[in-house]
Write an enzyme that holds these catalytic residues in place. Sequence first.
Site, PDB file in Angstrom:
ATOM      1  N   HIS A   1       0.849  -1.186   0.000  1.00  0.00           N
ATOM      2  CA  HIS A   1       0.000   0.000   0.000  1.00  0.00           C
ATOM      3  C   HIS A   1       0.886   1.238   0.000  1.00  0.00           C
ATOM      4  CE1 HIS A   1      -2.268  -3.365   1.679  1.00  0.00           C
ATOM      5  NE2 HIS A   1      -3.333  -2.808   1.159  1.00  0.00           N
TER       6      HIS A   1
ATOM      7  N   HIS B   1      -4.618   3.990  -3.028  1.00  0.00           N
ATOM      8  CA  HIS B   1      -4.589   3.207  -1.786  1.00  0.00           C
ATOM      9  C   HIS B   1      -3.615   2.030  -1.863  1.00  0.00           C
ATOM     10  CE1 HIS B   1      -6.127   0.765   1.599  1.00  0.00           C
ATOM     11  NE2 HIS B   1      -5.955  -0.234   0.756  1.00  0.00           N
TER      12      HIS B   1
ATOM     13  N   GLU C   1     -17.195  -5.543  24.510  1.00  0.00           N
ATOM     14  CA  GLU C   1     -16.344  -6.744  24.580  1.00  0.00           C
ATOM     15  C   GLU C   1     -15.124  -6.623  23.678  1.00  0.00           C
ATOM     16  OE1 GLU C   1     -19.605  -6.772  23.786  1.00  0.00           O
ATOM     17  OE2 GLU C   1     -20.534  -7.553  25.609  1.00  0.00           O
TER      18      GLU C   1
ATOM     19  N   HIS D   1     -27.641 -16.956  24.525  1.00  0.00           N
ATOM     20  CA  HIS D   1     -26.539 -16.771  25.471  1.00  0.00           C
ATOM     21  C   HIS D   1     -25.746 -18.051  25.730  1.00  0.00           C
ATOM     22  CE1 HIS D   1     -28.515 -13.010  26.009  1.00  0.00           C
ATOM     23  NE2 HIS D   1     -27.827 -12.666  27.084  1.00  0.00           N
TER      24      HIS D   1
HETATM   25  C1  TPP Z   1     -11.079  -5.288   9.588  1.00  0.00           C
HETATM   26  C2  TPP Z   1     -10.550  -5.020   8.226  1.00  0.00           C
HETATM   27  N1  TPP Z   1     -11.405  -4.990   7.194  1.00  0.00           N
HETATM   28  C3  TPP Z   1     -10.949  -4.800   5.946  1.00  0.00           C
HETATM   29  C4  TPP Z   1      -9.616  -4.638   5.707  1.00  0.00           C
HETATM   30  C5  TPP Z   1      -9.105  -4.473   4.288  1.00  0.00           C
HETATM   31  N2  TPP Z   1      -8.689  -3.064   4.087  1.00  0.00           N
HETATM   32  C6  TPP Z   1      -7.418  -2.696   4.215  1.00  0.00           C
HETATM   33  S1  TPP Z   1      -7.199  -1.048   4.033  1.00  0.00           S
HETATM   34  C7  TPP Z   1      -8.843  -0.816   3.721  1.00  0.00           C
HETATM   35  C8  TPP Z   1      -9.374   0.559   3.440  1.00  0.00           C
HETATM   36  C9  TPP Z   1      -9.000   1.463   4.497  1.00  0.00           C
HETATM   37  O1  TPP Z   1      -9.328   2.768   4.197  1.00  0.00           O
HETATM   38  P1  TPP Z   1      -8.506   3.895   4.938  1.00  0.00           P
HETATM   39  O2  TPP Z   1      -8.351   3.565   6.352  1.00  0.00           O
HETATM   40  O3  TPP Z   1      -9.151   5.184   4.611  1.00  0.00           O
HETATM   41  O4  TPP Z   1      -7.070   3.791   4.295  1.00  0.00           O
HETATM   42  P2  TPP Z   1      -6.497   4.607   3.053  1.00  0.00           P
HETATM   43  O5  TPP Z   1      -7.149   4.061   1.822  1.00  0.00           O
HETATM   44  O6  TPP Z   1      -6.831   6.020   3.278  1.00  0.00           O
HETATM   45  O7  TPP Z   1      -5.045   4.309   3.097  1.00  0.00           O
HETATM   46  C10 TPP Z   1      -9.525  -2.020   3.791  1.00  0.00           C
HETATM   47  C11 TPP Z   1     -10.977  -2.145   3.570  1.00  0.00           C
HETATM   48  C12 TPP Z   1      -8.758  -4.672   6.813  1.00  0.00           C
HETATM   49  N3  TPP Z   1      -7.445  -4.533   6.690  1.00  0.00           N
HETATM   50  N4  TPP Z   1      -9.250  -4.842   8.055  1.00  0.00           N
END
Ligand code: TPP
Length: 674
Positions: free
Chosen positions: A35, A265, A414, A476
Site C-alpha cells: 500500500h 490506496h 467486549e 446466550h
Molecule cells: C477489519 C478489516 N477490514 C478490511 C480490511 C481491508 N482493508 C485494508 S485497508 C482498507 C481501506 C481502508 O481505508 P482507509 O483507512 O481510509 O485507508 P487509506 O485508503 O486512506 O489508506 C480495507 C478495507 C482490513 N485490513 N481490516
Amino acid sequence: MDIDALKAKNPDHWMKAAAIRALTLDAVAAAKSGHSGMPMGMADVATVLFEKHLKFDVANPTWPDRDRFILSAGHGSMLVYSLLYLMGDAEITLEEIKNFRQLGARTAGHPENTHATAIETTTGPLGQGISNSVGFAMAEEIQRARFGAKIVDHYTYVMAGDGCLMEGVSHEAIGLAGRQKLSRLIVFWDNNDITIDGKVSLSDRTDQVGRFTAAGWDVQEIDGHDPEAIDAAIAAAKKTDTPSMIACKTHIALGHAAQDTSKGHGALTDATQMAAAKAVYGWTTGPFEVPDAVKSQWEAIGTRGAEAREAWEERFDAQSQNKRAEFNRQLAGEAPKKLSATIKALKKQISESAPSVATRKSSEMVLEVVNPILPETVGGSADLTGSNNTLTADLGVFDTDNRGGRYVYYGIREHGMAAAMNGMALHGGVRPYGGTFMCFTDYARPAMRLAALMQVPTVFVMTHDSIGLGEDGPTHQPVEHLAISRATPNTYVFRPADTVETAEAWEIALTSTSTPSVLALSRQNLPTVRTEHKNKNMVEQGAYVLADADGKRQAILMATGSEVSIAMAARDILQAEGIGTRVVSMPCWELFEAQDEAVRKRVLPGGPVRVAIEAGVSFGWDRWLLGERGKREKSGFIGMDGFGASAPAEELYKHFGITAEAAAQKVRDLLSGK
Ligand SMILES: Cc1ncc(C[n+]2csc(CCOP(=O)(O)OP(=O)(O)O)c2C)c(N)n1
Ligand SMILES: [Mg+2]
C-alpha cells in the site's frame, strides 16, 4: 495541491518526508504488492511527530519510558519501516526494506510486533491499533500512579485512517478513552476521504469531529501537509486534559498520478508514474537510495531521545532497590515467587472442604488470594462484573481520580475491552484480565485472535460457558465457542472442572508470558472433583487421570468442566456393573497436545472404548476419540449438535441427553458392538 510551494516553504522538512515517500514507492514496487498511498499521505505528519515530539531512542527501542507510536492503519506498514530504517534501527535495515513482504523478512505485509522490537503492536485488521492504544494509555496511567511521574511519563501516538474510524471497535475505544480522560493519548486521523472502494462518502457521512467531541475528546483540524500546523497541533494536544484527535486533511498518494483516488490506496508500481512522482518530489537518487544529507538528518532524529533516556536511567537508578526490582519484575511479566505457594494453599483448603461452587465463583476465590500478591493484575468486565466474578475487594476502581485503581468498568464493549487489554499487555507493567459471557467471545474475537498472534498473555474470563447457564436461552448459550477458541493457534483454552482446576488454570495463565488464556467457567454450581490434594499442577499436563478403572479397564470417559462430574457419576454406574472405567479430565487440550506421545498414551491408552462428554459441539473431539496415530478406537460423543434452549439448566441437560446414564449407555453400546 501545490507541491512546489510546500517544498519551497520548508525544503529540509520536505526532503525528510520525501525519503519516506520514495522508500515506500520503491519497496512496494519491488514487492509488487502493498500500500503506497497511506505512507505518502501521512509522511509529513510522521516526520514532524518523530522530529519534534516523539520521545524515542532508536538504539533502545524498548526503553520503558519511551513514547509509543501505533500505526493503526497497518496497511501503511512502509511508513513505520521507512521511519525505522531512516533513523538507523538495528533490525529494520535496508536489506529488510528491499525484502518488503518476503518470507522471513521483518518487514511483513502489515506491522507485526513479534518481527521487530520497535514495533509496538500488530496492526492491519482495521480498528485494532486505535483500540489497543486505549490500553496502552491506561497502562501508562496505572504505572505512573504506582511508580510516579519521574519514572513513567510518556504519550501514546496513533495514526488511524478512515477505515479504523469506520470499524465498530473504534467507537468502543473512543468512548472508553473519552470517559477515562486519557489525556496522554493522541490520535492522528488520516483524513484523506479515500478508502478502497472510492470516496468515503460512498458509505459514510459521519461528522468525525463531532463524534470525537461528543465522546469527550479534544479535536483539532489541520492541513496534514503543513509542518508548522502539525507541530502546533501536537504541542496543543499534549496539554489537554482529555484524549486528543487531530484531523489531518491529507492527500493519499501525494504527488503521484493516483493522488486523491482509491487507486492510490494500493500498490503503485508503474515505473513511469513512479519516476514522475519522484521528479515532483525533487528526488533524484536511484531506487532505495537516500542522499547522505537526508539520511544523517534522520539518524539525528533517531538519537534525539538518547539524552532523555539517559536522564531517565539516572532517575530510575536513584529509586530504591525494591522499587526498581518491582518495576522490572512487573515489566518482565514475571509472577512473584509467592504465587505458587498461594495457589497450593488454596488447593489444599478446597480439596479438604470440597465445596460445591460455580467455577466463575472459583475464579473469584482464586483472584481474592492472587490479586493482593500480584499488584500488576488489572481486572475488568464488559458490564457483567457480578456475573463474571472478576472484581475482588482490594483492587480499587480505575478512574480519572484514581489512576492506581486496578479494576476497569469497560462498559458493554467486549471487543474494545479485549483490544484494550492487549494494549495493556503490550505496554507492559500490567497483567490484564477481563470478563464477559463465553458466548460473546464472538464479539471479542478479532482481538482474541490478535492476542494469540502477538504472543501476549491476556486473560479472557469467559463465564456462563454452556447450556448450564439455563434460562437465558440459546442466544446466550455457547455451543461452538470452545471449538473456535481451541482452533486458534497459541491460545490456552481452560475449562476447569472445579475450584482446584480453576486455581491451577489461573496459575498457568498468570505465569504465561507469550500465550493468551481463555477461561471457560460455569454459571452453575459444580462439586469438587479433586478431593485429594496434590501439590502438582495437574492442569499443566492438559489432561490427566482423575479416577482410574477398578478392575479391567474397559472404558475411558473424557470430559471437561461441568461434565467431569457427570463422567464421574457415569463411572459409578459402570463400575457397579463391573465395567472398569477410567475418567480423564481434559481441562486444556493445548497443554495435553504439547506432552510427549508417551504421556498422552499413558493417559489415553489404546484398547478401551472411549466416550467424550462436553456440553458443546463435537468439533475437534475426534483428535482424542481417534487415539494416537489415528487408530480408530471404538468411541462416542455426548454433547450438543445444535443450539440450546431456554429452560432451567437441569432440565436442559436431560433434554439434550447429557447425563451420566446416557454416557453409561453409550459405553454399554460400544462394548456390545452396537
Ligand atoms: C477489519 C478489516 N477490514 C478490511 C480490511 C481491508 N482493508 C485494508 S485497508 C482498507 C481501506 C481502508 O481505508 P482507509 O483507512 O481510509 O485507508 P487509506 O485508503 O486512506 O489508506 C480495507 C478495507 C482490513 N485490513 N481490516
Ligand atoms: Mg482513507
